[in-house]
Design a protein around this motif. Structure first.
Motif: not given
Ligand code: AMP
Ligand code: GLY
Length: 419
Positions: A249, A201, A244-245
């Motif tokens: 990630r 995470d 983020k994506t």
């Protein structure tokens, strides 16, 4: 009982991490500087094995590593071998910063947006690629760690070729330049984002902008950074989502697949071109002076953020960010970044009518006096509800700091203010 935290490093970055944790934990520094000893204990152990033994004997709950050098050299591996809790990447994961070739190949393999490039140690191949490029300038990078100096923006094909020759021959950067990256120039604006990662995470902190050049108007030579501010209004909610994506990630997923799960700070140097983020570089640590602003913005427990990051428990906490802006102005010594400077005594006027703090970096205590001992001496960080107010507070603090040869940029945060 109060927790015990060991911070590895001696700069303003490490000062700020300890400064914002000192109410929650007893802080120890290896080695720290002349100002950290005012609220913490400095210890002088360089060897990783020795330091790990010391940490065990002294029941240190958490170790945080500031700079890249010990990370690349494997301090985290040594501490983990001793069963200690440490926040930072393994030496394998630290290759994301230690080798630009590793990083670029990783980005390509996992389809993470970055500038088109080749990596090679072969001069003919390099020249062929340069000849095939249809746009100038051309970016040439040395593979290894070169203290931020291994990137050349060549304005002509001839200059690019000359740079490649100097690097490959070992003339320019020794072994660090024996492999090169040649890549297309991305024309946009730069941002830095920092993600606290636990292998699985992450928590994304507010975006920052650094000021790498020595002089106002982004002129003069590159430095470690002359000032920074965060959050920058240039980063929109959509941009955070894209980062983020499309970037963080897949990076965490990819590093797991590579057998090097990423724990620690992922520092993403981004170029934003037409609202699209491209990775310029990864670092595996906080930026300095970006860390000095980011630590001030954290409202929730700073200890918990690092501890949960080090123990794969980031999903269990909510990192709260203050609704304010922090602007940091670096005060450097007279000869920075060219050569060392004579030690000079630092005097600071009463700061009670200012809103902010000073993060100390290149300082030593000599005969009980705090002396500027060269390099980046300290960072004056101002807080405010918007960039302009925070900037004004930062410069108010700068005016209250005195040492011979003090120099600083007068335009920090100009990108967000319009000068
Ligand atoms: P790096 O160490 O790779 O981040 O490069 C140092 C600096 O060079 C960056 O902060 C950028 O200002 C510039 N730079 C690096 N790569 C590129 C690129 N592909 N296009 C434009 N500027 C670049
Ligand atoms: N301020 C940029 C860096 O720490 O690399």
């Amino acid at each position: 009982m109060k927790k015990k935290v060991l911070i590895v490093g001696s700069g303003g970055r490490e000062y700020s991490i300890g400064y914002f944790m000192k109410d929650e934990a007893d802080i120890f520094y290896a080695p720290g500087n002349g100002a950290t000893e005012e609220f913490a204990t400095n210890i002088d152990i360089k060897d990783f094995e020795e330091l790990a033994k010391w940490a065990k004997e002294n029941k240190i709950d958490l170790t945080i590593v500031g700079p890249e050098d010990p990370l690349v050299k494997g301090i985290v591996d040594v501490f983990k071998k001793h069963g200690l809790t440490i926040f930072g990447p393994s030496s394998k994961a630290a290759q994301l910063e230690g080798s630009k070739v590793y990083m670029k190949n990783f980005l390509k393999k996992y389809n993470i947006p970055t500038a088109r490039y080749i990596e090679t140690d072969d001069k003919d191949k390099a020249f062929e690629f340069i000849d095939s490029m249809d746009k100038l300038p051309i970016v040439v990078k040395a593979d290894g760690l070169c203290a931020g100096k291994g990137v050349i923006i060549a304005e002509s094909k001839d200059e690019a070729k000359k740079t490649v020759e100097d690097m490959l021959s070992g003339k320019a950067f020794g072994d660090a330049g024996k492999k090169v990256i040649i890549e297309e120039f991305l024309d946009g604006y730069e941002l830095s984002m920092f993600a606290i990662c636990d292998g699985e995470d992450f928590v994304l902190l507010p975006a920052a902008q650094d000021h790498k050049r020595l002089l106002d108007g982004d002129k003069g030579p590159n430095t470690g950074g002359m000032g920074a501010y965060a959050p920058t209004p240039l980063a929109t909610p959509e941009l955070y989502e894209k980062v983020k994506t499309r970037i963080i990630r897949p990076t965490l997923e990819g590093m797991k697949k590579e057998g090097a799960p990423f724990e620690g700070v992922l520092f993403i140097g981004l170029m934003i071109v037409d609202n699209e983020p491209y990775v310029l570089e990864y670092n595996v640590r906080f930026g300095d002076p970006e860390c000095e602003e980011l630590m001030a913005l954290i409202e929730s427990s700073v200890y918990d953020m690092f501890y949960n990051g080090a123990t794969k428990q980031l999903d269990k906490i909510d990192v709260k960010i203050k609704d304010m802006v922090a602007v940091g102005v670096v005060c450097a010594s007279k000869n920075y970044p060219y050569s060392s400077s004579e030690p000079a005594e630092i005097k600071v006027d009463d700061l009670s009518d200012t809103n902010g703090y000073i993060a100390y970096a290149g300082v030593k205590k000599i005969d009980g006096k705090l002396m500027a001992t060269g390099g980046r001496v300290l960072v004056c960080v101002g807080f405010g509800k918007d960039v302009e107010k925070a900037r004004d507070e930062a410069y108010k603090i700068v005016d209250k700091v005195h040492f011979d040869g003090k120099k600083y940029r007068k335009d920090i945060a100009y990108q967000a203010i319009g000068k």
